[in-house]
Design an enzyme around this catalytic site. Sequence first.
Site, PDB file in Angstrom:
ATOM      1  N   TYR A 287       3.907 -12.120  -5.693  1.00  0.00           N
ATOM      2  CA  TYR A 287       4.825 -11.818  -6.874  1.00  0.00           C
ATOM      3  C   TYR A 287       5.046 -12.792  -8.083  1.00  0.00           C
ATOM      4  CZ  TYR A 287       5.605  -7.037  -5.659  1.00  0.00           C
ATOM      5  OH  TYR A 287       5.354  -5.764  -5.096  1.00  0.00           O
ATOM      6  N   GLY A 289       2.615 -14.430  -9.284  1.00  0.00           N
ATOM      7  CA  GLY A 289       1.431 -14.231 -10.025  1.00  0.00           C
ATOM      8  C   GLY A 289       1.338 -12.991 -10.947  1.00  0.00           C
ATOM      9  N   GLU A 324       7.639   1.413  -2.014  1.00  0.00           N
ATOM     10  CA  GLU A 324       6.459   1.724  -1.835  1.00  0.00           C
ATOM     11  C   GLU A 324       6.586   3.235  -1.363  1.00  0.00           C
ATOM     12  OE1 GLU A 324       3.875  -2.357  -0.658  1.00  0.00           O
ATOM     13  OE2 GLU A 324       4.673  -0.963   1.045  1.00  0.00           O
ATOM     14  N   HIS A 348       9.705 -12.131  -2.307  1.00  0.00           N
ATOM     15  CA  HIS A 348       9.373 -11.435  -3.661  1.00  0.00           C
ATOM     16  C   HIS A 348      10.597 -11.092  -4.366  1.00  0.00           C
ATOM     17  CE1 HIS A 348       5.703 -11.374  -1.677  1.00  0.00           C
ATOM     18  NE2 HIS A 348       5.513  -9.989  -1.273  1.00  0.00           N
ATOM     19  N   LYS A 444      10.215   1.098   2.144  1.00  0.00           N
ATOM     20  CA  LYS A 444       8.685   1.637   2.343  1.00  0.00           C
ATOM     21  C   LYS A 444       8.855   3.166   2.590  1.00  0.00           C
ATOM     22  CE  LYS A 444       6.284  -2.342   4.064  1.00  0.00           C
ATOM     23  NZ  LYS A 444       5.049  -2.590   3.338  1.00  0.00           N
ATOM     24  N   ARG A 576      14.201   9.277  -0.888  1.00  0.00           N
ATOM     25  CA  ARG A 576      14.977   8.444  -1.749  1.00  0.00           C
ATOM     26  C   ARG A 576      15.633   7.106  -1.249  1.00  0.00           C
ATOM     27  NH1 ARG A 576      15.129   9.206  -7.562  1.00  0.00           N
ATOM     28  NH2 ARG A 576      13.932  11.196  -7.987  1.00  0.00           N
TER      29      ARG A 576
HETATM   30  O1  LIG Z   1       3.833  -9.164   0.623  1.00  0.00           O
HETATM   31  C1  LIG Z   1       3.598  -7.971   0.658  1.00  0.00           C
HETATM   32  O2  LIG Z   1       3.744  -7.128  -0.190  1.00  0.00           O
HETATM   33  C2  LIG Z   1       2.854  -5.957  -0.263  1.00  0.00           C
HETATM   34  C3  LIG Z   1       3.259  -5.341  -1.503  1.00  0.00           C
HETATM   35  O3  LIG Z   1       2.473  -6.137  -2.830  1.00  0.00           O
HETATM   36  P1  LIG Z   1       1.938  -5.290  -4.010  1.00  0.00           P
HETATM   37  O4  LIG Z   1       1.518  -6.308  -4.757  1.00  0.00           O
HETATM   38  O5  LIG Z   1       1.123  -4.332  -3.624  1.00  0.00           O
HETATM   39  O6  LIG Z   1       3.374  -4.958  -4.501  1.00  0.00           O
HETATM   40  C4  LIG Z   1       3.794  -5.189   0.846  1.00  0.00           C
HETATM   41  O7  LIG Z   1       3.100  -4.046   1.020  1.00  0.00           O
HETATM   42  C5  LIG Z   1       3.581  -5.813   2.278  1.00  0.00           C
HETATM   43  O8  LIG Z   1       4.395  -5.078   2.889  1.00  0.00           O
HETATM   44  C6  LIG Z   1       4.302  -7.201   2.106  1.00  0.00           C
HETATM   45  O9  LIG Z   1       3.842  -8.013   3.175  1.00  0.00           O
END
Ligand SMILES: O=C1O[C@H](COP(=O)(O)O)[C@@H](O)[C@H](O)[C@H]1O
Length: 599
Positions: A287, A289, A324, A348, A444, A576
């Site tokens: 994140y 980066g 996500e 992150h 998620k 949600r």
């Molecule tokens: O580190 C992780 O990040 C991904 C999400 O990364 P992104 O750059 O696609 O937003 C996450 O899906 C994963 O569970 C986690 O380990």
Amino acid sequence: MATLYATHCGSHSKGYAYSSFSPINGVQNQRLAFSSSFPWRDVSAKANVVLQSRRNSHQKAVLMQDGAVATTVTPIKNETTLKKSNDASMSIPSLEEYKDFAGLDVNGNEPTVSITVVGASGDLAKKKIFPALFALYYEDCLPKHFTIYGYARSKMTDAELRNMVSRTLTCRIDKRENCDEKMEQFLKRCFYHSGRYDSEENFAQLDKKLREHEGERVSNRLFYLSIPPNIFIDAVRCASSSASSANGWTRVIVEKPFGRDSESSSALTKALKQYLEEDQIFRIDHYLGKELVENLSVLRFSNLIFEPLWSRQYIRNVQFIFSEDFGTEGRGGYFDHYGIIRDIMQNHLLQMLALFAMETPVSLDAEDIRNEKVKVLRSMRPLQLEDVALGQYKNHTKGGVTYPAYTDDKTVPKDSLTPTFAAAALFIDNARWDGVPFLMKAGKALHTKRAEIRVQFRHVPGNLYNRNFGTDLDQATNELVIRVQPDEAIYLKINNKVPGLGMRLDRSNLNLHYAARYSKEIPDAYERLLLDAIEGERRLFIRSDELDAAWALFTPVLKELEEKKIVPEYYPYGGRGPVGAHYLAAKYKVRWGDLTVDQ
Ligand SMILES: O=C1O[C@H](COP(=O)(O)O)[C@@H](O)[C@H](O)[C@H]1O
Ligand SMILES: NC(=O)C1=CN([C@@H]2O[C@H](COP(=O)(O)OP(=O)(O)OC[C@H]3O[C@@H](n4cnc5c(N)ncnc54)[C@H](OP(=O)(O)O)[C@@H]3O)[C@@H](O)[C@H]2O)C=CC1
């Protein structure tokens, strides 16, 4: 003063040439190649020049005079100090000193860089690392002499690796020129070695192959640990004992998770430090980066209008939101051991929070920034159980399609209590942020994919326009939104008058929408981070004390959740998230900003 144009990663950047120096003898228009430790790759020198890296304004300056290449170790903060240091007759080190700085060998040859992707057969390597390396190659950002090795247990030939990698490579939409040719050239520099992660002998075989490619040059080596964490130490032990560079640097990029609590993280750091110095360890949090996360400090510290507002005096709350629209598909085995707090929040979201809330660093140097991040993390209160809401997704049928529950994943125990969603309220007990809730939300299998930072400002004092706002004054407060992904944007919600003869107020966005403003595609986070690791730039990597401070905030509550076997609230796949997140926000008089439709 003449202007010199130089190339940096394929784009034209500006350098500075000073007429007060005499022209370089005999090197008119000669192309000078700089070492990988310096961000300027190729410079057509027409005069004596002082260069300032555009990428990192604090980078060292390079001065070329009388055909010799020299360097000053004076850090240059900006153009003004650059000019001043020039006026004040900069000391010119010897050619030997320059060679040392630039990592050149005694004959002035450029070093090689060998990048070994450990775990090359895996998901991350295929999805992110090889494509990022190719993008860097396409942009001319990789050093001239480089070799890429895939390393894993799977049996593969070089051709099979190339075939596997080629399936994941794409050119950027705006960079299609010679794409196939570039891919072919790139793939020719990719090789594979099959070996175990705990075998010094197998790493010694890799070392032999690397040496064949490196020849007589100074060889720098970067290992990317793209493997499950339980084999990090074995791989580091074997790489460091049997495949370290004999005459250049050796660096190791370590992927998350860095442990699962304070103790295991310290143990990992201790074990890594048996084989590596701290400055060889590059703990990656991708994140950091991301373009808009990089931009956070620029936004704050280069715009007069934001920094004065950046405190409890004007900010009501700050929200860090990650969602996500898919579940743990394929990664349930890993995820169940960690859960969403460790997977997303502790790293992150907390990294974004630290950059958002830190004090102004002394400079843009890695250590100055990381010092400030550590300070703000250490000023935070450890997360309390009553300030957490948890959820886990259950199956859901929509439009005739059934989406699975988290526990439908075969690698997840049926009775798993692992949260796939969490909301948390955190506080920074310092003068700037006292009492301001910093809310986090990560989940998620939600209805949307996005990551953003939302800054909700306080109400405007007095009541000049209050009656025009209606009953909900919160709706009228300014909100700054930094949309990290997708569709990167920074927008500020303001109040304005609806045009016309009446006095009706409206909410509008002052909007920096990246896709509309810039035609260039935004590089993937892994590109920036890989390039930084090659260049030895540590600013975007996590230092061990930073990691300790981050774990100290989450470890107590993670332990309590597990000991008390707290049951998460179930929410439907694609929904949600649990209602508990709203109760938590309401406790601090906050409304989640992502519920409003902005764009
Ligand atoms: O580190 C992780 O990040 C991904 C999400 O990364 P992104 O750059 O696609 O937003 C996450 O899906 C994963 O569970 C986690 O380990
Ligand atoms: N995938 C992702 O999106 C992300 C991953 N990460 C982190 O990156 C690292 C790599 O992730 P990812 O590529 O998904 O991992 P994988 O599970 O795909 O593993 C990578 C490779 O490691 C080897 N491997 C897997 N399990 C074992 C084991 N138990 N013992 C020995 N070797 C094993 C396999 O190669 P072989 O059998 O050929 O040796 C595999 O191809 C992890 O630390 C992960 O947490 C971080 C952020 C996102």
